[in-house]
Motif scaffolding. Structure first.
Motif, short mmCIF file in Angstrom:
data_model
loop_
_atom_site.label_atom_id
_atom_site.label_comp_id
_atom_site.label_asym_id
_atom_site.label_seq_id
_atom_site.Cartn_x
_atom_site.Cartn_y
_atom_site.Cartn_z
N GLY A 69 0.99 -1.26 -0.06
CA GLY A 69 -0.08 0.13 -0.04
C GLY A 69 0.85 1.27 -0.12
N GLY A 70 0.31 2.36 0.25
CA GLY A 70 0.79 3.64 0.13
C GLY A 70 2.06 3.81 0.94
N ALA A 71 1.67 3.59 2.17
CA ALA A 71 2.57 3.56 3.44
C ALA A 71 3.78 2.69 3.49
CB ALA A 71 1.90 3.55 4.69
N GLU A 72 3.17 1.38 2.90
CA GLU A 72 4.35 0.34 2.83
C GLU A 72 5.29 0.65 1.53
OE1 GLU A 72 1.24 -3.27 4.12
OE2 GLU A 72 1.29 -2.69 2.32
N LEU A 73 4.75 1.08 0.77
CA LEU A 73 5.76 1.45 -0.58
C LEU A 73 6.73 2.60 -0.26
CD1 LEU A 73 4.90 1.32 -4.31
CD2 LEU A 73 6.00 3.59 -3.37
N THR A 74 6.18 3.63 0.58
CA THR A 74 7.30 4.73 1.03
C THR A 74 8.45 4.03 1.87
OG1 THR A 74 5.23 6.51 0.84
CG2 THR A 74 7.29 6.90 2.26
N ALA A 75 7.87 3.25 2.84
CA ALA A 75 8.95 2.65 3.74
C ALA A 75 9.65 1.65 2.87
CB ALA A 75 8.17 1.87 4.83
N LEU A 76 9.23 1.06 1.90
CA LEU A 76 10.21 0.04 1.19
C LEU A 76 11.06 1.00 0.40
CD1 LEU A 76 10.85 -2.62 0.15
CD2 LEU A 76 9.00 -2.16 -1.73
N ALA A 77 10.74 1.87 -0.01
CA ALA A 77 11.63 2.80 -0.87
C ALA A 77 12.79 3.50 -0.11
CB ALA A 77 10.74 3.98 -1.67
N GLY A 78 12.44 3.57 1.29
CA GLY A 78 13.14 4.32 2.35
C GLY A 78 14.16 3.23 2.62
N VAL A 79 14.07 1.99 2.90
CA VAL A 79 14.97 0.82 3.09
C VAL A 79 15.75 0.53 2.16
CG1 VAL A 79 14.85 -1.57 3.55
CG2 VAL A 79 13.27 -0.03 4.71
N LEU A 80 15.15 0.88 0.79
CA LEU A 80 16.07 0.44 -0.51
C LEU A 80 16.93 1.53 -0.85
CD1 LEU A 80 13.45 -1.78 -2.25
CD2 LEU A 80 15.29 -2.65 -1.14
N TRP A 81 16.73 2.88 -0.45
CA TRP A 81 17.56 3.77 -0.56
C TRP A 81 17.22 4.35 -2.04
CZ3 TRP A 81 20.64 6.70 2.85
CH2 TRP A 81 20.95 5.98 3.96
N CYS A 82 15.87 4.40 -2.26
CA CYS A 82 15.55 5.08 -3.45
C CYS A 82 14.00 5.84 -3.40
CB CYS A 82 15.26 3.96 -4.57
SG CYS A 82 13.65 2.90 -3.92
N SER A 83 13.73 6.58 -4.43
CA SER A 83 12.58 7.16 -4.25
C SER A 83 11.45 6.43 -4.42
CB SER A 83 12.61 8.46 -5.26
OG SER A 83 12.42 7.99 -6.58
N PRO A 84 10.26 6.77 -3.98
CA PRO A 84 9.06 5.77 -4.55
C PRO A 84 8.66 5.61 -5.85
CG PRO A 84 8.42 7.28 -2.62
CD PRO A 84 9.98 7.85 -3.09
N GLY A 85 9.08 6.70 -6.63
CA GLY A 85 8.86 6.59 -8.07
C GLY A 85 9.59 5.57 -8.65
N GLU A 86 10.84 5.10 -7.97
CA GLU A 86 11.63 4.11 -8.94
C GLU A 86 11.07 2.57 -8.42
OE1 GLU A 86 16.01 4.68 -8.12
OE2 GLU A 86 15.42 6.32 -6.89
N ILE A 87 10.19 2.42 -7.79
CA ILE A 87 9.60 1.22 -7.66
C ILE A 87 7.96 1.01 -7.81
CG2 ILE A 87 11.29 0.20 -6.02
CD1 ILE A 87 9.56 0.74 -3.58
N VAL A 88 7.70 1.99 -8.63
CA VAL A 88 6.33 2.06 -9.28
C VAL A 88 6.11 2.12 -10.72
CG1 VAL A 88 5.33 3.23 -7.25
CG2 VAL A 88 5.81 4.59 -9.13
N SER A 89 5.28 1.40 -11.25
CA SER A 89 4.92 1.53 -12.87
C SER A 89 4.75 3.13 -13.08
CB SER A 89 4.19 0.52 -13.09
OG SER A 89 4.24 -1.14 -12.74
N ARG A 90 4.42 3.09 -14.43
CA ARG A 90 4.02 4.64 -14.60
C ARG A 90 2.80 4.99 -14.16
NH1 ARG A 90 5.25 8.19 -18.56
NH2 ARG A 90 3.47 9.65 -19.27
N PRO A 91 2.82 6.12 -13.39
CA PRO A 91 1.52 6.43 -12.39
C PRO A 91 0.45 6.94 -13.71
CG PRO A 91 3.40 7.52 -11.74
CD PRO A 91 3.79 6.80 -12.99
N ARG A 92 -0.70 6.64 -13.23
CA ARG A 92 -2.07 6.96 -14.02
C ARG A 92 -2.78 7.92 -13.63
NH1 ARG A 92 -1.54 1.30 -13.82
NH2 ARG A 92 -3.39 1.22 -12.59
N THR A 93 -3.11 7.60 -12.15
CA THR A 93 -3.97 8.74 -11.54
C THR A 93 -3.45 9.71 -10.76
OG1 THR A 93 -4.07 7.46 -9.55
CG2 THR A 93 -5.48 6.66 -11.58
#
Length: 241
Positions: A69-93
Motif C-alpha cells: 500500500g501507499g505507506a508500505e511503498l514509501t517505507a520500502l523505498a526508504g529501506v532500499l535507498w530510492c525514491s518511491p517513483g523508482e519502484i512503481v510503474s508509470r502512474p496513471r491517476t
C-alpha cells in the motif's frame, strides 16, 4: 521428521491501495544492495513502524502475489535507498502521481490552495476540479509532464474531440482550443496539428485513390483517429530537445 509448513504472509492493516508496483525493480534494487528479504522486512519494522512486515511478505511483493500500500511503498523505498517513483510503474491517476513523488496529501492540498478534505475527494473520484491557477500549481508540485497533466485533470476526452476535428476539417481552427487544454507553446501545437492533419488526410486520399474501396487505407484512418491522443503526444515528444 515432519516439516512445519510456513504460514502465508500476513497482510498489513487495511488501507488505500498503493500505486502500480514495479516488483522486478524492487527486487533488483534489493539485490544491488546485497540485502535479503529479511533485511528489508527488519528495516521496515524498526525504522518505519510496520510491525507486521515479514520476509515472506516482502517476497510476496517481489513475486507479484501481493502489492504494498501507499505507506508500505514509501517505507520500502526508504529501506532500499530510492525514491518511491523508482519502484512503481508509470502512474496513471492523481493519487498515484502523488505517491510516486513521495508527497503527503496535505502538502499537495496546501500547494494548490484547496482544503485537504476536498483534495482527497478529488483523488478518490479521479476528477480534478481545480481552476487554471490551481491546475498550474498541481502540475508544478507533482512535476507532471504535459501528457500526465492532461490525463490526471480529466482533459483527455476533450482533447481527443479537438484533435479529431483538427485532422478531419481545418486544423487552424483548433489551435487556440487545444492550447487552452494543454500546457504547450502555441507554435508546437500549430506544428503538431498541421502534421497530424497531413498524415490523416494522406491516409484518406489513399482510400479515394483506390476507388473508395480500399479497406486497408480506410482501416488505417480509423485506427489513426482511435489513437489520436497518443499520436498527438508522440508528435509532441519528437520535438523535444
Amino acid at each position: 521428521m515432519c516439516r512445519v509448513r510456513p504460514s502465508p504472509p500476513r497482510p498489513g492493516p487495511a488501507g488505500p491501495p498503493g500505486p502500480p508496483f514495479d516488483a522486478p525493480a524492487a527486487r533488483r534494487l534489493r539485490a544491488a544492495l546485497g540485502m535479503g528479504p529479511e533485511h528489508v522486512a527488519h528495516g521496515m519494522r524498526v525504522s518505519y513502524g510496520l510491525p507486521y512486515v515479514t520476509a515472506g511478505l516482502v517476497v510476496a511483493w517481489e513475486r507479484g502475489a501481493a502489492a504494498p500500500g501507499g505507506a508500505e511503498l514509501t517505507a520500502l523505498a526508504g529501506v532500499l535507498w530510492c525514491s518511491p517513483g523508482e519502484i512503481v510503474s508509470r502512474p496513471r491517476t492523481l493519487r498515484e502521481h502523488r505517491v510516486a513523488r513521495g508527497i503527503a496529501p496535505e502538502d499537495v492540498a496546501r500547494a494548490v490552495g484547496v482544503e485537504l478534505r476536498g483534495y482527497l475527494r478529488m483523488e478518490e473520484s479521479g476528477q480534478w476540479r481545480g481552476d487554471e491557477r490551481r491546475s498550474a500549481a498541481l502540475a508544478e508540485v507533482l512535476e507532471l509532464a504535459p501528457a500526465d497533466f492532461v490525463a490526471v485533470t480529466g482533459r483527455e476526452a476533450g482533447l481527443a474531440g479537438l484533435l479529431r476535428g483538427a485532422v478531419t476539417t481545418r486544423w487552424q481552427a483548433q489551435v487556440r482550443p487545444v492550447t487552452r487544454l494543454v500546457p504547450l507553446d502555441r507554435r508546437v501545437v500549430e506544428e503538431v496539428l498541421r502534421e497530424l492533419h497531413q498524415d490523416y488526410q494522406g491516409r484518406m486520399a489513399a482510400t479515394l485513390g483506390w476507388g473508395g474501396g480500399g479497406s486497408g487505407a480506410g482501416e488505417s484512418g480509423r485506427e489513426f483517429l482511435d489513437r489520436i491522443v497518443a499520436n498527438f503526444w508522440t508528435a509532441v515528444e519528437s520535438r523535444s530537445p
